[in-house]
Write an enzyme that holds these catalytic residues in place. Structure first.
Site, PDB file in Angstrom:
ATOM      1  N   LYS A 139       8.931   1.828   8.373  1.00 44.97           N
ATOM      2  CA  LYS A 139       9.261   1.456   6.986  1.00 44.97           C
ATOM      3  C   LYS A 139       8.004   1.616   6.123  1.00 44.97           C
ATOM      4  O   LYS A 139       6.912   1.876   6.654  1.00 44.97           O
ATOM      5  CB  LYS A 139       9.769   0.015   6.958  1.00 44.97           C
ATOM      6  CG  LYS A 139       8.729  -1.010   7.366  1.00 44.97           C
ATOM      7  CD  LYS A 139       9.321  -2.394   7.536  1.00 44.97           C
ATOM      8  CE  LYS A 139       8.210  -3.384   7.884  1.00 44.97           C
ATOM      9  NZ  LYS A 139       8.724  -4.680   8.316  1.00 44.97           N
ATOM     10  N   ARG A 159      15.435 -15.847   5.647  1.00 51.18           N
ATOM     11  CA  ARG A 159      15.457 -14.628   4.844  1.00 51.18           C
ATOM     12  C   ARG A 159      16.840 -14.008   5.029  1.00 51.18           C
ATOM     13  O   ARG A 159      17.742 -14.273   4.262  1.00 51.18           O
ATOM     14  CB  ARG A 159      14.326 -13.685   5.298  1.00 51.18           C
ATOM     15  CG  ARG A 159      14.120 -12.517   4.378  1.00 51.18           C
ATOM     16  CD  ARG A 159      12.860 -11.728   4.707  1.00 51.18           C
ATOM     17  NE  ARG A 159      12.949 -10.990   5.959  1.00 51.18           N
ATOM     18  CZ  ARG A 159      11.996 -10.182   6.407  1.00 51.18           C
ATOM     19  NH1 ARG A 159      10.877 -10.030   5.731  1.00 51.18           N
ATOM     20  NH2 ARG A 159      12.144  -9.533   7.545  1.00 51.18           N
ATOM     21  N   TYR A 218     -16.443   2.470 -18.651  1.00 53.27           N
ATOM     22  CA  TYR A 218     -15.885   1.572 -19.662  1.00 53.27           C
ATOM     23  C   TYR A 218     -16.611   0.240 -19.657  1.00 53.27           C
ATOM     24  O   TYR A 218     -16.908  -0.308 -18.600  1.00 53.27           O
ATOM     25  CB  TYR A 218     -14.410   1.279 -19.335  1.00 53.27           C
ATOM     26  CG  TYR A 218     -13.473   2.439 -19.548  1.00 53.27           C
ATOM     27  CD1 TYR A 218     -13.323   3.038 -20.791  1.00 53.27           C
ATOM     28  CD2 TYR A 218     -12.695   2.911 -18.487  1.00 53.27           C
ATOM     29  CE1 TYR A 218     -12.439   4.084 -20.982  1.00 53.27           C
ATOM     30  CE2 TYR A 218     -11.800   3.955 -18.663  1.00 53.27           C
ATOM     31  CZ  TYR A 218     -11.680   4.537 -19.919  1.00 53.27           C
ATOM     32  OH  TYR A 218     -10.811   5.557 -20.098  1.00 53.27           O
ATOM     33  N   MET A 238      -8.402   4.936 -14.087  1.00 51.17           N
ATOM     34  CA  MET A 238      -7.092   5.365 -13.597  1.00 51.17           C
ATOM     35  C   MET A 238      -7.225   6.510 -12.585  1.00 51.17           C
ATOM     36  O   MET A 238      -6.623   6.483 -11.522  1.00 51.17           O
ATOM     37  CB  MET A 238      -6.216   5.810 -14.768  1.00 51.17           C
ATOM     38  CG  MET A 238      -4.812   6.202 -14.336  1.00 51.17           C
ATOM     39  SD  MET A 238      -3.864   6.934 -15.678  1.00 51.17           S
ATOM     40  CE  MET A 238      -3.633   5.534 -16.751  1.00 51.17           C
TER      41      MET A 238
HETATM   42  C1  LIG Z   1       8.186  -4.968   9.591  1.00 52.64           C
HETATM   43  C2  LIG Z   1       9.002  -5.516  10.680  1.00 52.64           C
HETATM   44  C3  LIG Z   1       8.560  -5.429  11.993  1.00 52.64           C
HETATM   45  C4  LIG Z   1       7.202  -4.859  12.380  1.00 52.64           C
HETATM   46  O1  LIG Z   1       6.146  -5.707  11.993  1.00 52.64           O
HETATM   47  P1  LIG Z   1       4.629  -5.415  12.396  1.00 52.64           P
HETATM   48  O2  LIG Z   1       3.921  -6.678  12.112  1.00 52.64           O
HETATM   49  O3  LIG Z   1       4.153  -4.318  11.511  1.00 52.64           O
HETATM   50  O4  LIG Z   1       4.607  -5.018  13.823  1.00 52.64           O
HETATM   51  C5  LIG Z   1       9.410  -5.907  12.979  1.00 52.64           C
HETATM   52  N1  LIG Z   1      10.617  -6.440  12.663  1.00 52.64           N
HETATM   53  C6  LIG Z   1      11.063  -6.538  11.405  1.00 52.64           C
HETATM   54  C7  LIG Z   1      12.387  -7.134  11.135  1.00 52.64           C
HETATM   55  C8  LIG Z   1      10.264  -6.096  10.371  1.00 52.64           C
HETATM   56  O5  LIG Z   1      10.694  -6.202   9.118  1.00 52.64           O
END
Ligand SMILES: *Cc1c(COP(=O)(O)O)cnc(C)c1O
Length: 383
Positions: A36, A135, A275, A323
């Site tokens: 992700k 969550r 700046y 920037m």
């Molecule tokens: C992001 C995520 C992980 C992985 O987390 P890390 O700390 O990067 O290993 C695992 N499970 C879920 C549900 C996540 O959102």
């Protein structure tokens, strides 16, 4: 060079990290590579095929758009699991492409079974349980209803997994909460099992849980940050290495972020630089103008704070980060030329700029800094 900066991804480092994770979890546990956040800034399109070459065959993403990018960049078949956002219109696409997904709402469960029926294809679902993170995840009451749906829709739904996520396994401060979550998870799994719902995979562990709570590994670990060579927190790192005879960090970073000197400038003593008046030259200085600024993810909070590497030597950012450019003091580095390589993050010679130091200065976590590296910085694979 077309672009003002670029990112190198080192394959040997990834192989090293994956080998390490495999040694930790053994052969019975599936390793799901979490990609992700654009593979934590490394680039899904570049990272995923590389991970496949290093032996990965299971990937986790947050959303359907990431799953689609992943699907298009993979060179061989692999399992893809969506852990978060998937709207009902995308469910059909996911099921048709045999993409697995978390389910944490009754609505999605019903919709998934309806679409699966329509397609004549089974949906592979991972039931996410609420265990204390608050969550996403089914609470107990909803879980009862989910069970009923699962029973009614056996022909359409495969219970691929039962999962949960810990609320901060990277800090011992959360130890009791994690234990409570694990206990709640085990109880609910037991309850589901006794009602005849037997999943293929139980999975709960992220990187930190995998290291600090080995009992959370179960059938699969979902590992993000560690495969990229970073520890979830300094605490997880020290906990791990203090138990190792070698006391050495087993992980290696994949990422180098580089640019080049765009221009050089001599400035006499007593001048303000850039700046405003945040930096006044204390002596005659030579400045390197580097074509990277906050628009490229180089935080403005690194103004007068950040360091880069030029000719294997540290050089300080002076004045505010603009920037698209910043100024770096190279007075102490002999023979600096225009077009000289500048390392913003990573290794040059015997020196390195770590994300940890960088992140501390810019008050960002590893996670945040990496994922904020813009999509359009080109990523190249190196050995
Ligand atoms: C992001 C995520 C992980 C992985 O987390 P890390 O700390 O990067 O290993 C695992 N499970 C879920 C549900 C996540 O959102």
């Amino acid at each position: 060079m077309l672009h003002s900066s670029y990112i190198e991804i080192r394959k040997s480092a990834l192989q090293n990290n994956i080998d390490f994770i495999r040694r930790e979890i053994g052969t019975e546990v599936t390793f799901s590579s979490v990609v992700k956040g654009n593979a934590y800034g490394h680039g899904i399109e570049q990272f995923a095929p590389l991970a496949q070459e290093c032996g990965v065959s299971h990937f986790s993403v947050f959303s359907a758009d990431e799953a689609e990018r992943l699907l298009q960049s993979l060179k061989q078949p692999a399992t893809i699991m969506i852990m978060g956002y998937l709207d009902n219109p995308e469910l059909e696409w996911a099921i048709r492409n045999e993409i697995e997904f978390f389910v944490f709402e009754l609505d999605r469960l019903l919709e998934a079974s309806a679409i699966a029926r329509k397609l004549g294809k089974k949906a592979k679902i991972h039931l996410e349980l609420e265990t204390g993170m608050n969550r996403t995840g089914f609470n107990k009451a909803a879980l009862e209803q989910a069970q009923a749906i699962l029973e009614d829709c056996k022909a359409e739904l495969t219970l691929q997994g039962i999962c949960t996520h810990f609320a901060g396994a990277e800090s011992m401060q959360n130890h009791d909460r994690v234990q409570k979550q694990l206990h709640a998870y085990e109880q609910q799994v037991q309850h589901l099992r006794s009602a005849g719902h037997t999943p293929e995979q139980l999975h709960t562990a992220c990187s930190a849980a995998m290291i600090s709570y080995p009992e959370t590994r179960m059938d699969m670990v979902r590992v993000g940050i560690m495969q990229y060579g970073f520890w979830p927190s300094p605490e997880t790192y020290s906990q791990y290495v203090s138990n190792q005879p070698s006391r050495k960090d087993p992980l290696r970073r994949l990422i180098n972020w580089k640019s080049r000197i765009m221009s050089l400038k001599s400035v006499p003593q007593g001048e303000y630089i850039g700046y405003g008046t945040s930096f006044q030259s204390p002596r005659d200085m030579v400045l390197a103008i580097v074509p990277v600024g906050y628009a490229w993810g180089y935080s403005r909070t690194l103004s007068n704070q950040g360091q880069v590497l030029i000719k294997g030597t540290r050089a300080a950012v002076v004045g505010t980060v603009n920037m698209n450019v910043m100024m770096v003091d190279v007075t102490h580095i002999p023979d600096v030329q225009k077009d000289e390589e500048v390392v913003l993050l990573g290794i040059q010679g015997n020196e390195s700029i770590t994300v940890a130091s960088f992140a501390e200065l810019s008050i960002q976590l590893n996670y945040e800094l990496l994922t904020r590296l813009p999509l359009n910085i080109p990523r190249y694979i190196i050995d």
